[in-house]
Scaffold this active site. Structure first.
Site, mmCIF file in Angstrom:
data_model
loop_
_atom_site.group_PDB
_atom_site.id
_atom_site.type_symbol
_atom_site.label_atom_id
_atom_site.label_comp_id
_atom_site.label_asym_id
_atom_site.label_seq_id
_atom_site.Cartn_x
_atom_site.Cartn_y
_atom_site.Cartn_z
ATOM 1 N N HIS A 63 68.169 68.643 -28.977
ATOM 2 C CA HIS A 63 67.995 70.043 -29.049
ATOM 3 C C HIS A 63 68.380 71.011 -28.474
ATOM 4 O O HIS A 63 69.098 72.124 -28.413
ATOM 5 C CB HIS A 63 66.523 70.556 -29.329
ATOM 6 C CG HIS A 63 65.810 69.927 -30.539
ATOM 7 N ND1 HIS A 63 65.638 70.072 -31.710
ATOM 8 C CD2 HIS A 63 64.964 68.462 -30.233
ATOM 9 C CE1 HIS A 63 65.117 69.149 -32.734
ATOM 10 N NE2 HIS A 63 64.536 68.141 -31.689
ATOM 11 N N HIS A 93 65.025 73.884 -19.750
ATOM 12 C CA HIS A 93 66.096 73.828 -20.751
ATOM 13 C C HIS A 93 66.671 75.136 -21.149
ATOM 14 O O HIS A 93 66.100 76.033 -20.577
ATOM 15 C CB HIS A 93 65.503 73.393 -22.154
ATOM 16 C CG HIS A 93 64.436 74.047 -22.736
ATOM 17 N ND1 HIS A 93 63.120 73.939 -22.459
ATOM 18 C CD2 HIS A 93 64.628 74.694 -23.794
ATOM 19 C CE1 HIS A 93 62.446 74.631 -23.089
ATOM 20 N NE2 HIS A 93 63.533 75.438 -23.878
ATOM 21 N N HIS A 95 68.926 77.577 -24.089
ATOM 22 C CA HIS A 95 69.464 77.730 -25.522
ATOM 23 C C HIS A 95 70.696 78.691 -25.234
ATOM 24 O O HIS A 95 70.555 79.466 -24.299
ATOM 25 C CB HIS A 95 68.276 78.620 -26.318
ATOM 26 C CG HIS A 95 66.886 78.098 -26.415
ATOM 27 N ND1 HIS A 95 66.572 77.166 -27.355
ATOM 28 C CD2 HIS A 95 66.110 77.931 -25.442
ATOM 29 C CE1 HIS A 95 65.528 76.659 -27.156
ATOM 30 N NE2 HIS A 95 64.809 77.079 -25.949
ATOM 31 N N GLU A 105 67.164 83.755 -27.283
ATOM 32 C CA GLU A 105 66.087 83.514 -28.288
ATOM 33 C C GLU A 105 65.491 85.036 -28.288
ATOM 34 O O GLU A 105 65.571 85.700 -29.308
ATOM 35 C CB GLU A 105 65.237 82.498 -28.002
ATOM 36 C CG GLU A 105 65.744 81.009 -28.075
ATOM 37 C CD GLU A 105 64.977 80.071 -28.419
ATOM 38 O OE1 GLU A 105 64.013 79.705 -27.648
ATOM 39 O OE2 GLU A 105 65.335 79.652 -29.403
ATOM 40 N N HIS A 118 64.468 78.552 -20.281
ATOM 41 C CA HIS A 118 63.066 78.245 -20.446
ATOM 42 C C HIS A 118 62.482 77.359 -19.529
ATOM 43 O O HIS A 118 62.876 76.225 -19.357
ATOM 44 C CB HIS A 118 62.724 77.779 -21.621
ATOM 45 C CG HIS A 118 62.935 78.850 -22.808
ATOM 46 N ND1 HIS A 118 63.241 78.973 -24.313
ATOM 47 C CD2 HIS A 118 62.932 80.571 -22.686
ATOM 48 C CE1 HIS A 118 63.219 79.949 -24.817
ATOM 49 N NE2 HIS A 118 63.291 80.774 -23.924
ATOM 50 N N THR A 198 59.171 77.526 -29.303
ATOM 51 C CA THR A 198 60.445 78.186 -30.494
ATOM 52 C C THR A 198 61.177 76.956 -31.128
ATOM 53 O O THR A 198 62.120 77.392 -31.963
ATOM 54 C CB THR A 198 61.381 79.107 -29.623
ATOM 55 O OG1 THR A 198 62.217 78.107 -28.772
ATOM 56 C CG2 THR A 198 61.002 80.196 -28.750
HETATM 57 C C1 LIG Z 1 55.845 69.875 -28.329
HETATM 58 C C2 LIG Z 1 56.357 68.907 -27.543
HETATM 59 C C3 LIG Z 1 57.856 69.069 -27.696
HETATM 60 N N1 LIG Z 1 58.132 70.377 -27.512
HETATM 61 C C4 LIG Z 1 58.206 71.040 -26.428
HETATM 62 O O1 LIG Z 1 57.833 70.307 -25.390
HETATM 63 C C5 LIG Z 1 58.870 72.318 -26.263
HETATM 64 C C6 LIG Z 1 58.632 73.078 -25.176
HETATM 65 C C7 LIG Z 1 58.904 74.236 -25.117
HETATM 66 C C8 LIG Z 1 59.716 74.936 -25.981
HETATM 67 S S1 LIG Z 1 60.270 76.668 -25.848
HETATM 68 N N2 LIG Z 1 61.852 76.772 -26.415
HETATM 69 O O2 LIG Z 1 59.538 77.385 -26.586
HETATM 70 O O3 LIG Z 1 60.215 76.778 -24.401
HETATM 71 C C9 LIG Z 1 59.890 74.148 -27.358
HETATM 72 C C10 LIG Z 1 59.295 72.770 -27.332
HETATM 73 C C11 LIG Z 1 55.988 67.212 -27.844
HETATM 74 N N3 LIG Z 1 54.704 67.406 -28.722
HETATM 75 C C12 LIG Z 1 53.600 67.492 -28.237
HETATM 76 C C13 LIG Z 1 52.481 67.295 -29.184
HETATM 77 C C14 LIG Z 1 53.274 67.268 -30.531
HETATM 78 C C15 LIG Z 1 52.723 67.245 -31.831
HETATM 79 C C16 LIG Z 1 53.718 67.116 -32.762
HETATM 80 C C17 LIG Z 1 55.103 66.942 -32.478
HETATM 81 C C18 LIG Z 1 55.433 66.930 -31.218
HETATM 82 C C19 LIG Z 1 54.659 67.270 -30.107
HETATM 83 ZN ZN LIG Z 2 63.159 77.043 -25.232
#
Ligand SMILES: C[C@H](CNC(=O)c1ccc(S(N)(=O)=O)cc1)Cn1ccc2ccccc21
Ligand SMILES: [Zn+2]
Length: 260
Positions: A63, A93, A95, A105, A118, A198
């Protein structure tokens, strides 16, 4: 695209099928309209204690490109502003788009920046693990920093020089002694609102802190992000990693507050 068809690379407009929270009441990103944000005198400045941060690795998760930190203690935290506790830095990370005029975003009065950084933090005072915090309404704090195009950024090369090592989805390599303080703009003035991740699973667990001032990077530096691939080394399809941003979501009555 065959990957879209295979359902692997789903577009943001399809996410609600598997993640109904995509139509929730506190989704991110949003369009920030500065003069509609309310100045809150109770909002203190944010404080970044990153001096003892420990970066570990850099990876391509299919991603984005992610730099992870040691979050086993409070060595690198964000606090103050809208936050009731210190939140531990876990990863950062980016975008970005396929051309300079879009890629961020969050937007500001409808305008996009070329990219958005982010810095993801979690509330280790209230929750035992990141994954637990990631599903709690006050579990995460993400610091958003806009990237504008112009002159070279003097420190971004440390990251862009490592990107060739993580070209393919699933690749990872050591990335030590990087302090993200070098990626901050001069002012820490910010907007803040309650939102979500996001990307799927889009958990509504993020206190967003978006800095008003962008940092400047060159088109050349940004171009290096676009040589990353969404696809793994073993796949015959090679898909350039670009436009990995979710468009703004409905505000649904939320208040955006502004620091002084
Ligand atoms: C969320 C986590 C994976 N996603 C992220 O850590 C994450 C962090 C920041 C952003 S942003 N762009 O908003 O800054 C987006 C995603 C894994 N995870 C933990 C629990 C969980 C449950 C189902 C699937 C995956 C799961
Ligand atoms: Zn992000």
């Amino acid at each position: 695209l065959s990957l879209l068809f295979l359902g692997w690379l789903t577009s943001p407009s399809a996410w609600h099928n598997k993640y109904p929270v995509a139509h929730g009441s506190r989704q991110s990103p949003i369009d920030i309209v500065p003069h509609q944000a309310s100045r809150d005198p109770n909002l203190s400045q944010i404080v970044l204690n990153y001096d003892r941060c420990t970066s570990i690795n850099i990876s391509n998760n299919g991603h984005s490109v992610v730099v992870e930190f040691d979050d086993t203690d409070d060595r690198s935290v964000i606090q103050g502003g809208p936050l009731d506790n210190p939140y531990r830095l876990k990863q950062f990370h980016f975008h970005w788009g396929e051309k300079g005029c879009e890629g961020s975003e969050h937007t500001v009065s409808g305008n996009s920046y070329a990219s958005e950084l982010h810095l993801v933090h979690w509330n280790a005072v209230k929750y035992k693990t990141f994954d637990e915090a990631a599903t709690a309404p006050d579990g995460l704090a993400v610091l958003g920093i806009f990237l504008d195009t112009g002159d070279d950024h003097r420190w971004l090369h440390t990251i862009t020089d490592a990107l060739y090592m993580v070209k393919f989805k699933g690749s990872i390599t050591d990335f030590k002694d990087f302090n993200p303080k070098c990626l901050l703009p001069s002012s820490l003035h910010y907007w803040t609102y309650l939102g979500s991740l996001t990307t799927p699973p889009l958990h509504e667990s993020v206190i967003w802190i978006v800095l008003k001032d962008p940092i400047t990077v060159s088109e050349k530096q940004l171009g290096k992000f676009r040589m990353l691939l969404f696809t793994g080394e073993e796949e015959d399809q090679r898909l350039r990693m670009e436009n990995n941003f979710r468009p703004p979501q409905p505000l649904k009555g939320r208040k955006v507050r502004s620091s002084n």
